[in-house]
Write a protein that holds these residues in place. Structure first.
Motif, short mmCIF file in Angstrom:
data_model
loop_
_atom_site.label_atom_id
_atom_site.label_comp_id
_atom_site.label_asym_id
_atom_site.label_seq_id
_atom_site.Cartn_x
_atom_site.Cartn_y
_atom_site.Cartn_z
N ASP A 123 -121.09 14.09 20.61
CA ASP A 123 -120.62 14.60 19.33
C ASP A 123 -120.29 13.40 18.46
O ASP A 123 -119.72 12.40 18.94
CB ASP A 123 -119.38 15.49 19.52
N ILE A 124 -120.63 13.51 17.19
CA ILE A 124 -120.51 12.36 16.28
C ILE A 124 -119.34 12.58 15.33
O ILE A 124 -119.21 13.65 14.73
CB ILE A 124 -121.81 12.19 15.46
N LYS A 125 -118.50 11.58 15.24
CA LYS A 125 -117.46 11.51 14.20
C LYS A 125 -116.57 12.75 14.20
O LYS A 125 -116.45 13.44 13.19
CB LYS A 125 -118.12 11.31 12.83
N ARG A 126 -115.99 13.05 15.36
CA ARG A 126 -115.03 14.16 15.45
C ARG A 126 -113.62 13.61 15.64
O ARG A 126 -113.40 12.67 16.41
CB ARG A 126 -115.38 15.09 16.60
N ARG A 127 -112.66 14.22 14.98
CA ARG A 127 -111.26 13.75 15.03
C ARG A 127 -110.60 14.31 16.28
O ARG A 127 -110.67 15.52 16.56
CB ARG A 127 -110.52 14.21 13.78
N SER A 128 -109.97 13.45 17.04
CA SER A 128 -109.29 13.87 18.27
C SER A 128 -108.00 14.61 17.92
O SER A 128 -107.22 14.17 17.06
CB SER A 128 -108.96 12.64 19.14
N GLN A 129 -107.79 15.75 18.63
CA GLN A 129 -106.58 16.53 18.38
C GLN A 129 -105.34 15.87 18.98
O GLN A 129 -104.22 16.16 18.56
CB GLN A 129 -106.74 17.94 18.97
N SER A 130 -105.54 15.02 19.97
CA SER A 130 -104.39 14.38 20.64
C SER A 130 -104.03 13.06 19.98
O SER A 130 -102.86 12.77 19.72
CB SER A 130 -104.70 14.18 22.12
N GLU A 133 -107.42 10.24 16.03
CA GLU A 133 -108.40 9.24 15.63
C GLU A 133 -109.80 9.87 15.69
O GLU A 133 -110.03 10.86 16.38
CB GLU A 133 -108.34 8.01 16.55
N THR A 134 -110.72 9.24 14.97
CA THR A 134 -112.10 9.73 14.94
C THR A 134 -112.90 8.96 15.99
O THR A 134 -112.88 7.72 16.04
CB THR A 134 -112.73 9.53 13.55
N TYR A 135 -113.65 9.72 16.83
CA TYR A 135 -114.39 9.12 17.94
C TYR A 135 -115.85 9.55 17.93
O TYR A 135 -116.23 10.56 17.32
CB TYR A 135 -113.78 9.56 19.28
N PHE A 136 -116.61 8.75 18.67
CA PHE A 136 -117.97 9.14 19.06
C PHE A 136 -117.89 9.48 20.55
O PHE A 136 -117.57 8.63 21.37
CB PHE A 136 -118.98 8.02 18.83
N TYR A 137 -118.20 10.74 20.92
CA TYR A 137 -118.03 11.22 22.30
C TYR A 137 -119.39 11.31 22.99
O TYR A 137 -120.38 11.76 22.39
CB TYR A 137 -117.39 12.61 22.31
N SER A 138 -119.39 10.92 24.29
CA SER A 138 -120.58 11.05 25.12
C SER A 138 -120.15 11.55 26.49
O SER A 138 -119.36 10.87 27.18
CB SER A 138 -121.31 9.71 25.25
N ALA A 139 -120.65 12.74 26.89
CA ALA A 139 -120.21 13.37 28.14
C ALA A 139 -121.38 13.52 29.09
O ALA A 139 -122.51 13.76 28.68
CB ALA A 139 -119.60 14.75 27.84
N THR A 140 -121.06 13.37 30.42
CA THR A 140 -122.08 13.50 31.48
C THR A 140 -121.53 14.39 32.58
O THR A 140 -120.38 14.18 33.04
CB THR A 140 -122.45 12.13 32.06
#
Length: 471
Positions: A123-130, A133-140
């Motif tokens: 997911d690109i440029k999503r703000r973390s609820q915790s 901050e805005t992150y780039f997420y990569s999940a496996t």
């Protein structure tokens, strides 16, 4: 030249607009493609981190808080956040939180859903609820666990994920160059179209056009078409001028030819009327002269009428053209020779005939026999009247060509090209004395033309005149 410029604008805008639209669509596509490519690179790097962590710790190590935090501390990237999530969305490990149980369920996160469904996701440029901050997420996904790594979406990352705009500059430069080439070509095309328009307007208003053929047209299809149009116009104009000239000459020559017998008849009759006591023998002589001149006038009118009819018959375009009138011309030729045998005998001229038994030709005329008879009758009469010193005439047929030749005095070379012109006479005074109308060979030429043939006059080897033609 307003229309020409309008045409250039329309052509330039239509072609240029299509090219610019294509270039814009290509640029957008290429920009998105390069951006996706850079995102895939970042996603692949984080995926490698996830795989290395899984290989180093395996599932038990990921569940161990001490082993997990030791690994993330030793393999720390700038701002990297690592989260371990179960298949039901619970967060069981997070290197930024000592108590990950307090974090909300992550099952609805886009990258987690894609990982559970496809094995990996981002997911690109999503703000973390915790952390807010805005992150780039990569999940496996690894079995029932999902390893998710994330990097802050900083200005540096934003710049690195931007597509390289260099190709856009190249596209703009190429578009400008092609635009210049397109402008030059459209201007060149419209310039020559403008020449044609100017030519058409001048032709419509009857202005002087002598210089139009001197224009330098391009050496391509456009130039060839332009030159052909102007050439055809000149040919048509000259053809019309020739027709007018021929009609004028025909009228003048006809009036001149008719004037002589008419004046003779008028003079003889006037003499008879003014001298009622004239001796019977003299009166009879004058009447015979009047009859002779009237016959000459009648023959002239008949020849002119025949030429007029032939002018109204469309010229046959091809020898293979279908026709309803097939005729054997050999009996016609023999009929002409029989009818003129006495005249030839009086002139001591013998006949040499070299013809096959049959010569079948097609004719566009409804009743071609009389017209074809006039061809050979005029040739024989012409030889009898003007072939001084001739002792023979030869009629032959070979290779689809008729040959009519005599061995008389012949005709000077300068007269040969004009023999088939109407009222043309090699010796004007002698011709009229012999009673000729000056239309015989013109009739021959027209009949040949109506039957799709060509005719030529040349000097007979050894002396005389040879006429060759085909039907």
């Amino acid at each position: 030249m307003v229309r020409s410029k309008s045409f250039q604008k329309n052509l330039l805008f239509s072609i240029g607009g299509i090219f610019i639209l294509f270039a814009a669509c290509f640029s957008i596509y290429q920009y998105q493609r390069e951006k996706d490519y850079k995102i895939d690179i970042l996603h692949s790097r984080l995926q490698m981190y996830n795989y290395e962590m899984m290989q180093s710790l395996d599932e038990d190590g990921l569940l161990s808080d001490s082993l997990f935090r030791d690994y993330t501390n030793r393999h720390q990237l700038d701002g990297l956040r690592v989260t371990i999530i179960t298949s039901d969305g619970r967060v069981i490990q997070d290197n930024d939180y000592a108590t990950p149980d307090s974090l909300s369920n992550h099952l609805e996160r886009l990258e987690v859903q894609e990982a559970l469904r496809n094995g990996s996701g981002y997911d690109i440029k999503r703000r973390s609820q915790s952390t807010h901050e805005t992150y780039f997420y990569s999940a496996t996904r690894f079995g029932n666990l999902v390893v998710r790594s994330a990097v802050p979406y900083s200005a540096e990352l934003t710049d690195s994920l931007k597509a390289d705009n260099t190709y856009i500059y190249y596209t703009v430069v190429l578009t400008l160059l092609l635009g210049l080439v397109l402008f030059w070509n459209t201007r060149r095309i419209t310039r020559h179209i403008g020449y044609l328009r100017e030519f058409a307007l001048k032709a419509e208003h009857g202005e002087e056009l002598a210089h139009e053929l001197e224009r330098n047209f391009p050496d391509d299809e456009l130039g060839e078409i332009s030159h052909t149009i102007i050439t055809l116009y000149w040919k048509l104009r000259h053809s019309e001028e020739d027709k007018i000239r021929i009609k004028r000459q025909l009228t003048q020559n006809a009036a001149h030819e008719l004037k002589t017998p008419a004046a003779s008849i008028h003079g003889y009759l006037e003499t008879i009327i003014d001298n009622p006591d004239m001796p019977a023998e003299k009166r009879q002589h004058f009447l015979e002269r009047c009859y002779s001149q009237s016959e000459r006038m009648s023959k002239l009118l008949l020849d002119m009428a025949q030429l007029t009819r032939l002018d109204e018959v469309p010229v046959k375009l091809s020898a293979d053209e279908d026709t309803d009138h097939l005729i054997d011309i050999v009996p016609i030729i023999r009929s002409v020779l029989e009818d003129t045998a006495l005249e030839l005998q009086e002139k001591n001229i013998s006949q040499i005939v070299e013809l096959p038994q049959r010569i079948i030709i097609s004719s566009p005329l409804a009743e071609p026999e009389g017209t074809l008879y006039s061809v050979f009758r005029n040739l024989v009469d012409n030889a009898v009247a003007y072939a001084t010193g001739a002792t023979e005439i030869r009629i032959a047929y070979s290779n689809n060509e008729f040959t009519f030749a005599d061995n008389g005095v012949g005709v000077a070379p300068e007269h040969l090209p004009h023999l088939f012109e109407r009222f043309y006479r090699v010796d004007k005074g002698r011709s009229r004395k012999l009673g000729g109308t000056g239309l015989g060979l013109a009739i021959v030429k027209n009949v040949v033309a109506v039957h799709g043939g060509a005719i030529v006059a040349e000097t007979t080897p050894g002396g005389g005149l040879t006429i060759r033609f085909n039907l």
